[in-house]
Design a protein around this motif. Structure first.
Motif, PDB file in Angstrom:
ATOM      1  N   ALA A 232       0.824  -1.220   0.000  1.00 39.11           N
ATOM      2  CA  ALA A 232       0.000   0.000   0.000  1.00 39.11           C
ATOM      3  C   ALA A 232       0.858   1.270   0.000  1.00 39.11           C
ATOM      4  N   TYR A 233       2.167   1.136   0.197  1.00 44.50           N
ATOM      5  CA  TYR A 233       3.014   2.313   0.365  1.00 44.50           C
ATOM      6  C   TYR A 233       3.132   3.210  -0.883  1.00 44.50           C
ATOM      7  N   PRO A 234       3.287   2.630  -2.090  1.00 38.09           N
ATOM      8  CA  PRO A 234       3.455   3.532  -3.249  1.00 38.09           C
ATOM      9  C   PRO A 234       2.325   4.549  -3.371  1.00 38.09           C
ATOM     10  N   ALA A 235       1.117   4.157  -3.038  1.00 42.41           N
ATOM     11  CA  ALA A 235      -0.016   5.088  -3.148  1.00 42.41           C
ATOM     12  C   ALA A 235       0.076   6.217  -2.121  1.00 42.41           C
ATOM     13  N   CYS A 236       0.899   6.037  -1.095  1.00 41.23           N
ATOM     14  CA  CYS A 236       1.074   7.062  -0.060  1.00 41.23           C
ATOM     15  C   CYS A 236       2.251   7.987  -0.360  1.00 41.23           C
ATOM     16  N   SER A 237       3.013   7.694  -1.397  1.00 37.16           N
ATOM     17  CA  SER A 237       4.204   8.487  -1.714  1.00 37.16           C
ATOM     18  C   SER A 237       3.831   9.896  -2.161  1.00 37.16           C
ATOM     19  N   SER A 238       4.648  10.860  -1.782  1.00 37.06           N
ATOM     20  CA  SER A 238       4.405  12.248  -2.182  1.00 37.06           C
ATOM     21  C   SER A 238       5.258  12.688  -3.361  1.00 37.06           C
ATOM     22  N   ALA A 239       6.250  11.884  -3.735  1.00 35.65           N
ATOM     23  CA  ALA A 239       7.259  12.341  -4.699  1.00 35.65           C
ATOM     24  C   ALA A 239       6.630  12.843  -6.002  1.00 35.65           C
ATOM     25  N   GLN A 240       5.797  12.015  -6.630  1.00 39.74           N
ATOM     26  CA  GLN A 240       5.255  12.422  -7.926  1.00 39.74           C
ATOM     27  C   GLN A 240       4.332  13.629  -7.802  1.00 39.74           C
ATOM     28  N   GLY A 241       3.531  13.631  -6.761  1.00 39.60           N
ATOM     29  CA  GLY A 241       2.622  14.762  -6.558  1.00 39.60           C
ATOM     30  C   GLY A 241       3.372  16.061  -6.319  1.00 39.60           C
ATOM     31  N   LEU A 242       4.481  16.011  -5.609  1.00 46.24           N
ATOM     32  CA  LEU A 242       5.283  17.219  -5.401  1.00 46.24           C
ATOM     33  C   LEU A 242       5.868  17.717  -6.716  1.00 46.24           C
ATOM     34  N   ILE A 243       6.379  16.772  -7.506  1.00 42.48           N
ATOM     35  CA  ILE A 243       6.982  17.156  -8.790  1.00 42.48           C
ATOM     36  C   ILE A 243       5.942  17.840  -9.678  1.00 42.48           C
TER      37      ILE A 243
END
Lengths: 290, 290
Positions: free
Chosen positions: A205-216
């Protein structure tokens, strides 16, 4: 940073041992000058239904239509508070904002394991909503709210910014975000008990919690910082995020390197003479109005 | 940086057009306060046999055993000078050092295409040798020489640091290096006429000229900077170097992000009110004596 404090911080090392945490707090409690006498402090406004949905407000009596700087504490998702009986933290951050003509806000939020993902971005959304409705009364401009988080607090701010499902109909409702020692991509972070307490034990479930792409991809301006003696996994996270950002955008991301600092010291130093982060914060907020 | 200057720099864009270069020089020539009246300037000391092997020295009359800050100009390997008749650059850097109790040195070096790789690190070695023999006479401490280069100048400093074949028997002979907008790995840089003029047309020779691995392994402390509006290839170079550094060492490298700046402005701003780079330089030099 004085040579003496630099030496003390270096000696404390990179890892979050009890000695390192207490030692860092002790250094900056000793160098802190205290809140300004004319800062008006208004405590424990309830921004939601949970006992921890509380925030403190710092401003000068004559402040009007000013930028609002919100501080979101760290603590590994499972601890921490906007305020301590033993230390001047994080009243130091609220007062710093007030001294510079802004409205300072320090917040407490729900903790894991009782409250797991996405309690962080949910609480950020509640804070933003509350501020939009109430902060003008304290001299704040709802159109210039800046969320600044540290460590787990930075993860909550980044999560809010990166996942538009937590935003209102008008968007994120903030003018900018400041991420002090952030975990950008939880799926590639070192596994640890804090992450498991908040994000759960199922790493799928972790990838869906990542902020990296949304920040970019975010249209809301943000900046970040990373400390010389930051926790090793935070150093790796920042390094990989820089690489991913440059690959995708061709641009180097706004990550400030804080020489001589450790994971905790940049925020604790605010309000002490010559605090490294103060001009960085002021410059970022000023640059959003150019 | 004032909001007005920030706006002007942003409008000039990232690319090194004649308008961008002149425009940036004009901004900081206008805001520069001039050399201090009591700075002693001693010009055109010959540190080698070439006509361009010349350096200027800036210090106060009573300076003794002080750190030595050497400025190595940029100019794409094919142009540039320590001094200009039209602008206060880079006397501004030499005087900055003197005003802060150091000895400032600005240098001119040989240019491509007449002088190709490794003329840069060779000239850095000659400068270091000359300073070791002569700088005490001007109040400098030969044990605390710091080489600071910008763009092609940063490449020359990094090349010297990274390739021990250019060092004397006692090592690099410097206490630290400061790299403002560096190309870390020429083999992975965008091909351009400046690189071809200096490194030659045979790209197979480029990997041996790269500084990246030598910097990662260097025992001499260094710091670097990268500007928000830096030239795109410099942004990519810094991003890839961060990634490589973290992969190999587990540590984030000391690269300072300079908000609001372009490729030229950080060095040109030195000596203007509130110059971003001044505290960064002073902090780095101070930190080497802790």
């Amino acid at each position: 940073m004085t040579p003496d404090i630099r030496k003390q911080i270096r000696a404390l090392g990179c890892n979050l041992t009890p000695d390192m945490m207490k030692g860092t707090q002790r250094i900056f409690a000793a160098s802190y000058g205290g809140c300004a006498a004319d800062t008006v402090i208004s405590r424990d406004h309830q921004y939601g239904s949970d006992e921890r949905h509380r925030l403190d407000i710092f401003h000068k009596a004559d402040t009007r239509d000013a930028p609002v700087l919100v501080y979101v504490h760290g603590g590994g998702f499972v601890m921490g508070d906007k305020r301590s009986d033993d230390w001047p933290f994080y009243d130091n951050v609220g007062d710093f904002a007030a001294r510079h003509g802004m409205v300072g806000v320090t917040v407490t939020y729900r903790l894991a394991p009782a409250h797991r993902w996405p309690s962080g971005p949910e609480d950020m959304a509640s804070i933003v909503t509350w501020l939009h409705e109430n902060i003008a009364e304290f001299g704040g401009d709802p159109a210039r709210i800046f969320l600044m988080g540290q460590s787990a607090g930075a993860v909550h701010v980044a999560s809010y910014l990166a996942h538009s499902c937590f935003h209102g109909t008008g968007g994120a409702g903030i003018a900018g975000a400041l991420l002090l020692s952030c975990i950008y991509d939880i799926a590639n972070a070192d596994a640890n008990a804090f992450h498991q307490a908040y994000f759960g034990e199922d790493e799928a479930a972790y990838p869906a919690c990542s902020s990296a792409q949304g920040l970019i991809e975010s249209s809301v301006p943000w900046m970040a910082s990373l400390a010389e003696f930051d926790v090793p996994d935070f150093q790796k996270q920042a390094g990989h995020f820089v690489s991913r950002h440059v690959e995708q955008t061709g641009r180097y991301p706004p990550i400030h390197y804080l020489s001589g600092h450790n994971h905790l010291s940049p925020a604790l130093e605010i309000g002490s003479p010559g605090a490294t982060l103060e001009p960085v914060i002021l410059d970022f907020i000023a640059s959003q109005t150019v």
